[in-house]
Design a protein around this motif. Sequence first.
Motif, PDB file in Angstrom:
ATOM      1  N   THR A  60       0.838  -1.201   0.000  1.00 37.71           N
ATOM      2  CA  THR A  60       0.000   0.000   0.000  1.00 37.71           C
ATOM      3  C   THR A  60       0.872   1.250   0.000  1.00 37.71           C
ATOM      4  OG1 THR A  60      -1.769  -1.155   1.202  1.00 37.71           O
ATOM      5  CG2 THR A  60      -1.824   1.243   1.216  1.00 37.71           C
ATOM      6  N   ALA A  61       1.962   1.219   0.768  1.00 35.42           N
ATOM      7  CA  ALA A  61       2.880   2.352   0.802  1.00 35.42           C
ATOM      8  C   ALA A  61       3.562   2.538  -0.557  1.00 35.42           C
ATOM      9  CB  ALA A  61       3.928   2.143   1.894  1.00 35.42           C
ATOM     10  N   ILE A  62       3.935   1.449  -1.184  1.00 38.09           N
ATOM     11  CA  ILE A  62       4.547   1.528  -2.518  1.00 38.09           C
ATOM     12  C   ILE A  62       3.579   2.186  -3.503  1.00 38.09           C
ATOM     13  CG2 ILE A  62       5.300   0.158  -4.509  1.00 38.09           C
ATOM     14  CD1 ILE A  62       6.456  -1.861  -2.514  1.00 38.09           C
ATOM     15  N   ASP A  63       2.329   1.754  -3.444  1.00 42.35           N
ATOM     16  CA  ASP A  63       1.317   2.318  -4.344  1.00 42.35           C
ATOM     17  C   ASP A  63       1.154   3.819  -4.118  1.00 42.35           C
ATOM     18  OD1 ASP A  63       0.898  -0.173  -5.406  1.00 42.35           O
ATOM     19  OD2 ASP A  63      -0.905  -0.606  -4.225  1.00 42.35           O
ATOM     20  N   ALA A  64       1.170   4.228  -2.857  1.00 44.31           N
ATOM     21  CA  ALA A  64       1.021   5.649  -2.537  1.00 44.31           C
ATOM     22  C   ALA A  64       2.205   6.456  -3.067  1.00 44.31           C
ATOM     23  CB  ALA A  64       0.888   5.838  -1.024  1.00 44.31           C
ATOM     24  N   TYR A  65       3.391   5.913  -2.930  1.00 40.91           N
ATOM     25  CA  TYR A  65       4.584   6.635  -3.381  1.00 40.91           C
ATOM     26  C   TYR A  65       4.615   6.754  -4.905  1.00 40.91           C
ATOM     27  CZ  TYR A  65       9.452   8.129  -3.754  1.00 40.91           C
ATOM     28  OH  TYR A  65      10.599   8.848  -4.026  1.00 40.91           O
ATOM     29  N   THR A  66       4.341   5.654  -5.591  1.00 42.67           N
ATOM     30  CA  THR A  66       4.401   5.693  -7.061  1.00 42.67           C
ATOM     31  C   THR A  66       3.267   6.523  -7.661  1.00 42.67           C
ATOM     32  OG1 THR A  66       3.250   3.539  -7.124  1.00 42.67           O
ATOM     33  CG2 THR A  66       5.648   3.512  -7.278  1.00 42.67           C
ATOM     34  N   LEU A 334       9.918   6.896   3.314  1.00 42.66           N
ATOM     35  CA  LEU A 334       9.443   5.861   4.231  1.00 42.66           C
ATOM     36  C   LEU A 334       9.568   6.286   5.692  1.00 42.66           C
ATOM     37  CD1 LEU A 334      10.909   2.588   2.621  1.00 42.66           C
ATOM     38  CD2 LEU A 334       8.483   3.206   2.797  1.00 42.66           C
ATOM     39  N   VAL A 335      10.657   6.997   6.031  1.00 32.91           N
ATOM     40  CA  VAL A 335      10.909   7.312   7.439  1.00 32.91           C
ATOM     41  C   VAL A 335      10.517   8.737   7.837  1.00 32.91           C
ATOM     42  CG1 VAL A 335      12.744   5.605   7.646  1.00 32.91           C
ATOM     43  CG2 VAL A 335      13.332   7.942   6.976  1.00 32.91           C
ATOM     44  N   ASN A 336      10.295   9.599   6.853  1.00 32.32           N
ATOM     45  CA  ASN A 336      10.026  11.002   7.181  1.00 32.32           C
ATOM     46  C   ASN A 336       8.680  11.521   6.704  1.00 32.32           C
ATOM     47  OD1 ASN A 336      12.579  11.538   8.457  1.00 32.32           O
ATOM     48  ND2 ASN A 336      13.533  11.602   6.427  1.00 32.32           N
ATOM     49  N   SER A 337       7.914  10.707   6.015  1.00 32.84           N
ATOM     50  CA  SER A 337       6.647  11.166   5.460  1.00 32.84           C
ATOM     51  C   SER A 337       5.475  10.775   6.357  1.00 32.84           C
ATOM     52  CB  SER A 337       6.446  10.561   4.072  1.00 32.84           C
ATOM     53  OG  SER A 337       5.089  10.591   3.690  1.00 32.84           O
ATOM     54  N   PRO A 338       4.601  11.727   6.720  1.00 34.78           N
ATOM     55  CA  PRO A 338       3.396  11.380   7.479  1.00 34.78           C
ATOM     56  C   PRO A 338       2.527  10.369   6.729  1.00 34.78           C
ATOM     57  CG  PRO A 338       3.767  13.748   7.534  1.00 34.78           C
ATOM     58  CD  PRO A 338       4.733  13.184   6.528  1.00 34.78           C
ATOM     59  N   GLU A 339       2.492  10.460   5.409  1.00 35.65           N
ATOM     60  CA  GLU A 339       1.684   9.521   4.637  1.00 35.65           C
ATOM     61  C   GLU A 339       2.198   8.094   4.822  1.00 35.65           C
ATOM     62  OE1 GLU A 339      -0.144   8.949   0.135  1.00 35.65           O
ATOM     63  OE2 GLU A 339       1.618  10.207   0.420  1.00 35.65           O
ATOM     64  N   ALA A 340       3.520   7.915   4.715  1.00 34.94           N
ATOM     65  CA  ALA A 340       4.093   6.585   4.908  1.00 34.94           C
ATOM     66  C   ALA A 340       3.881   6.116   6.346  1.00 34.94           C
ATOM     67  CB  ALA A 340       5.579   6.598   4.574  1.00 34.94           C
ATOM     68  N   ASN A 342       1.527   6.812   8.426  1.00 36.49           N
ATOM     69  CA  ASN A 342       0.132   6.447   8.672  1.00 36.49           C
ATOM     70  C   ASN A 342      -0.280   5.162   7.954  1.00 36.49           C
ATOM     71  OD1 ASN A 342      -1.442   8.432  10.406  1.00 36.49           O
ATOM     72  ND2 ASN A 342      -0.312   9.820   9.066  1.00 36.49           N
ATOM     73  N   LEU A 343       0.512   4.757   6.965  1.00 39.55           N
ATOM     74  CA  LEU A 343       0.238   3.491   6.284  1.00 39.55           C
ATOM     75  C   LEU A 343       0.982   2.336   6.942  1.00 39.55           C
ATOM     76  CD1 LEU A 343       0.456   4.691   2.562  1.00 39.55           C
ATOM     77  CD2 LEU A 343      -1.624   4.037   3.815  1.00 39.55           C
ATOM     78  N   LEU A 344       2.214   2.572   7.370  1.00 40.93           N
ATOM     79  CA  LEU A 344       3.035   1.512   7.958  1.00 40.93           C
ATOM     80  C   LEU A 344       2.782   1.365   9.461  1.00 40.93           C
ATOM     81  CD1 LEU A 344       6.408   2.323   6.145  1.00 40.93           C
ATOM     82  CD2 LEU A 344       4.759   0.538   5.554  1.00 40.93           C
ATOM     83  N   LYS A 361       0.050   8.466  16.442  1.00 44.39           N
ATOM     84  CA  LYS A 361      -0.517   8.083  17.732  1.00 44.39           C
ATOM     85  C   LYS A 361      -2.039   7.903  17.709  1.00 44.39           C
ATOM     86  CE  LYS A 361      -0.419   9.092  22.672  1.00 44.39           C
ATOM     87  NZ  LYS A 361       0.141   9.965  23.739  1.00 44.39           N
ATOM     88  N   PRO A 362      -2.797   8.815  17.082  1.00 45.88           N
ATOM     89  CA  PRO A 362      -4.256   8.632  17.077  1.00 45.88           C
ATOM     90  C   PRO A 362      -4.721   7.360  16.354  1.00 45.88           C
ATOM     91  CG  PRO A 362      -3.676  10.893  16.494  1.00 45.88           C
ATOM     92  CD  PRO A 362      -2.410  10.095  16.454  1.00 45.88           C
ATOM     93  N   LYS A 363      -3.904   6.850  15.440  1.00 41.95           N
ATOM     94  CA  LYS A 363      -4.297   5.680  14.665  1.00 41.95           C
ATOM     95  C   LYS A 363      -3.824   4.373  15.288  1.00 41.95           C
ATOM     96  CE  LYS A 363      -4.509   5.667  10.256  1.00 41.95           C
ATOM     97  NZ  LYS A 363      -4.208   5.693   8.801  1.00 41.95           N
ATOM     98  N   LEU A 364      -3.002   4.448  16.335  1.00 38.98           N
ATOM     99  CA  LEU A 364      -2.479   3.239  16.951  1.00 38.98           C
ATOM    100  C   LEU A 364      -3.552   2.527  17.763  1.00 38.98           C
ATOM    101  CD1 LEU A 364       0.999   4.476  18.281  1.00 38.98           C
ATOM    102  CD2 LEU A 364       0.534   3.152  16.197  1.00 38.98           C
ATOM    103  N   SER A 365      -3.456   1.213  17.787  1.00 39.92           N
ATOM    104  CA  SER A 365      -4.360   0.431  18.628  1.00 39.92           C
ATOM    105  C   SER A 365      -4.029   0.677  20.098  1.00 39.92           C
ATOM    106  CB  SER A 365      -4.199  -1.060  18.322  1.00 39.92           C
ATOM    107  OG  SER A 365      -2.913  -1.508  18.738  1.00 39.92           O
TER     108      SER A 365
END
Length: 431
Positions: A60-66, A334-340, A342-344, A361-365
Amino acid sequence: MGVNRRQFLLGGLAAAATTMGLVGCAPGSSNSGGGGGDASSAELNFTWWGNDVRNKNTTTAIDAYTKANPGVKISPQPGEWASYWDRLATQVAGNTAPDIIQMDMAYISEYGNRGALLDLSGVDTSKFIEGTVDSGKIDGTLNGINAGINCLVVLANPKVFEKAGVAVPDDKSWTWDSLVDVSAEVAKKTKLTFGFQSLVSDNLFQAWIRQQGKALFTPEGMGVETADVQGWFDYLVKAQKAGAIGTPSQITEEAAKSLDQSAIVVGTAALALSNSNQLEAITAAAGTDLSMLRYPTIAGNSAERKAWYKASMLWSASARTKNPEAAVAFISWLVNSPEAANLLLAERGMPANSEMQAAIKPKLSKVQQTVQTFLNDIQPELADTPIAPPPGGGKIGDVMLRFATEVLFGRQSTAEAAQKFMDEMKSNMQG
């Protein structure tokens, strides 16, 4: 005689280095991550090992980046741990290494010291938590970017302790001796197979030895002496005689079990060693809430634990990549993007980037938030980050298990096993 994974890896990398002409000098490659390729137009191969959840998150992260970078094509190469390293060694030896590589602390020196990995100093790590960048440095070169942090923890099953009528240990004040005492007491009162699932661990040995002012590894090789290893084996014998751990046969069988069949999951252990990022998977498999505890100290003072944030894994890139700029750009995303982030999320451990930790944090279980809080709470107890095992040092877990088992079976004395352990580790690290 067959060739084992380590022999193949070393031989393959040596051949690869020779073929590459010191790697960075090969056409279309760069050791520094600069001066080659175009970050906005590239074809990259990306390999990792993992489970179905990781595979889904990563693709999913790969798809978002490409999608955001239509000129970049990334071909996923997921795999399983059991076959991952043999495949990677074959690829490196054949000059077909993937551009982006999910790397492990046990093997990063094997590849980094032989010039097979790109210098990733071009990745922005300015927002990383202190000490978390050091995990990927090999002889001063940044060969891996921390993909997620975790820490060594002791898991406790509160229901088992309640059944035994024993209080869960105070993890800020318990000692190595009291760990044995409470494990033995719970095992005796509940008739469990294990009080503590297994103390036979190179990671726990490293925690113990750090509290004595020593390092498991140094750039020159082993940082411990035979007497240190014997002391650890003596401790394991003490735990076995007290009834804190299982029989050597049970320990050997346990080491081969999958997570969902492990003693802490099926309810035959009160305590178990783990990594913090495994809490959610183990809790789900056990069907009950488990508590995370700090491992003990010699004097019973958690401020003296000399703990550290572990890199659960790292992002590396092949020094042979034809698109070093694109590889650096993708790893940085991968390490600095909020989008990545929130996906990983935290499947590979909590982001080393403090801002990304806050973003997810808000998305964590609930369990993952517990892990995040725990990691924050132990910051005052952290010491220096251990270096990656030198080439050959990554086999220490297997060697430790073998000789510790020999001791517990009574087939070797602690002194004999410690000497053989040191001899084999030194031999492994000499090539």
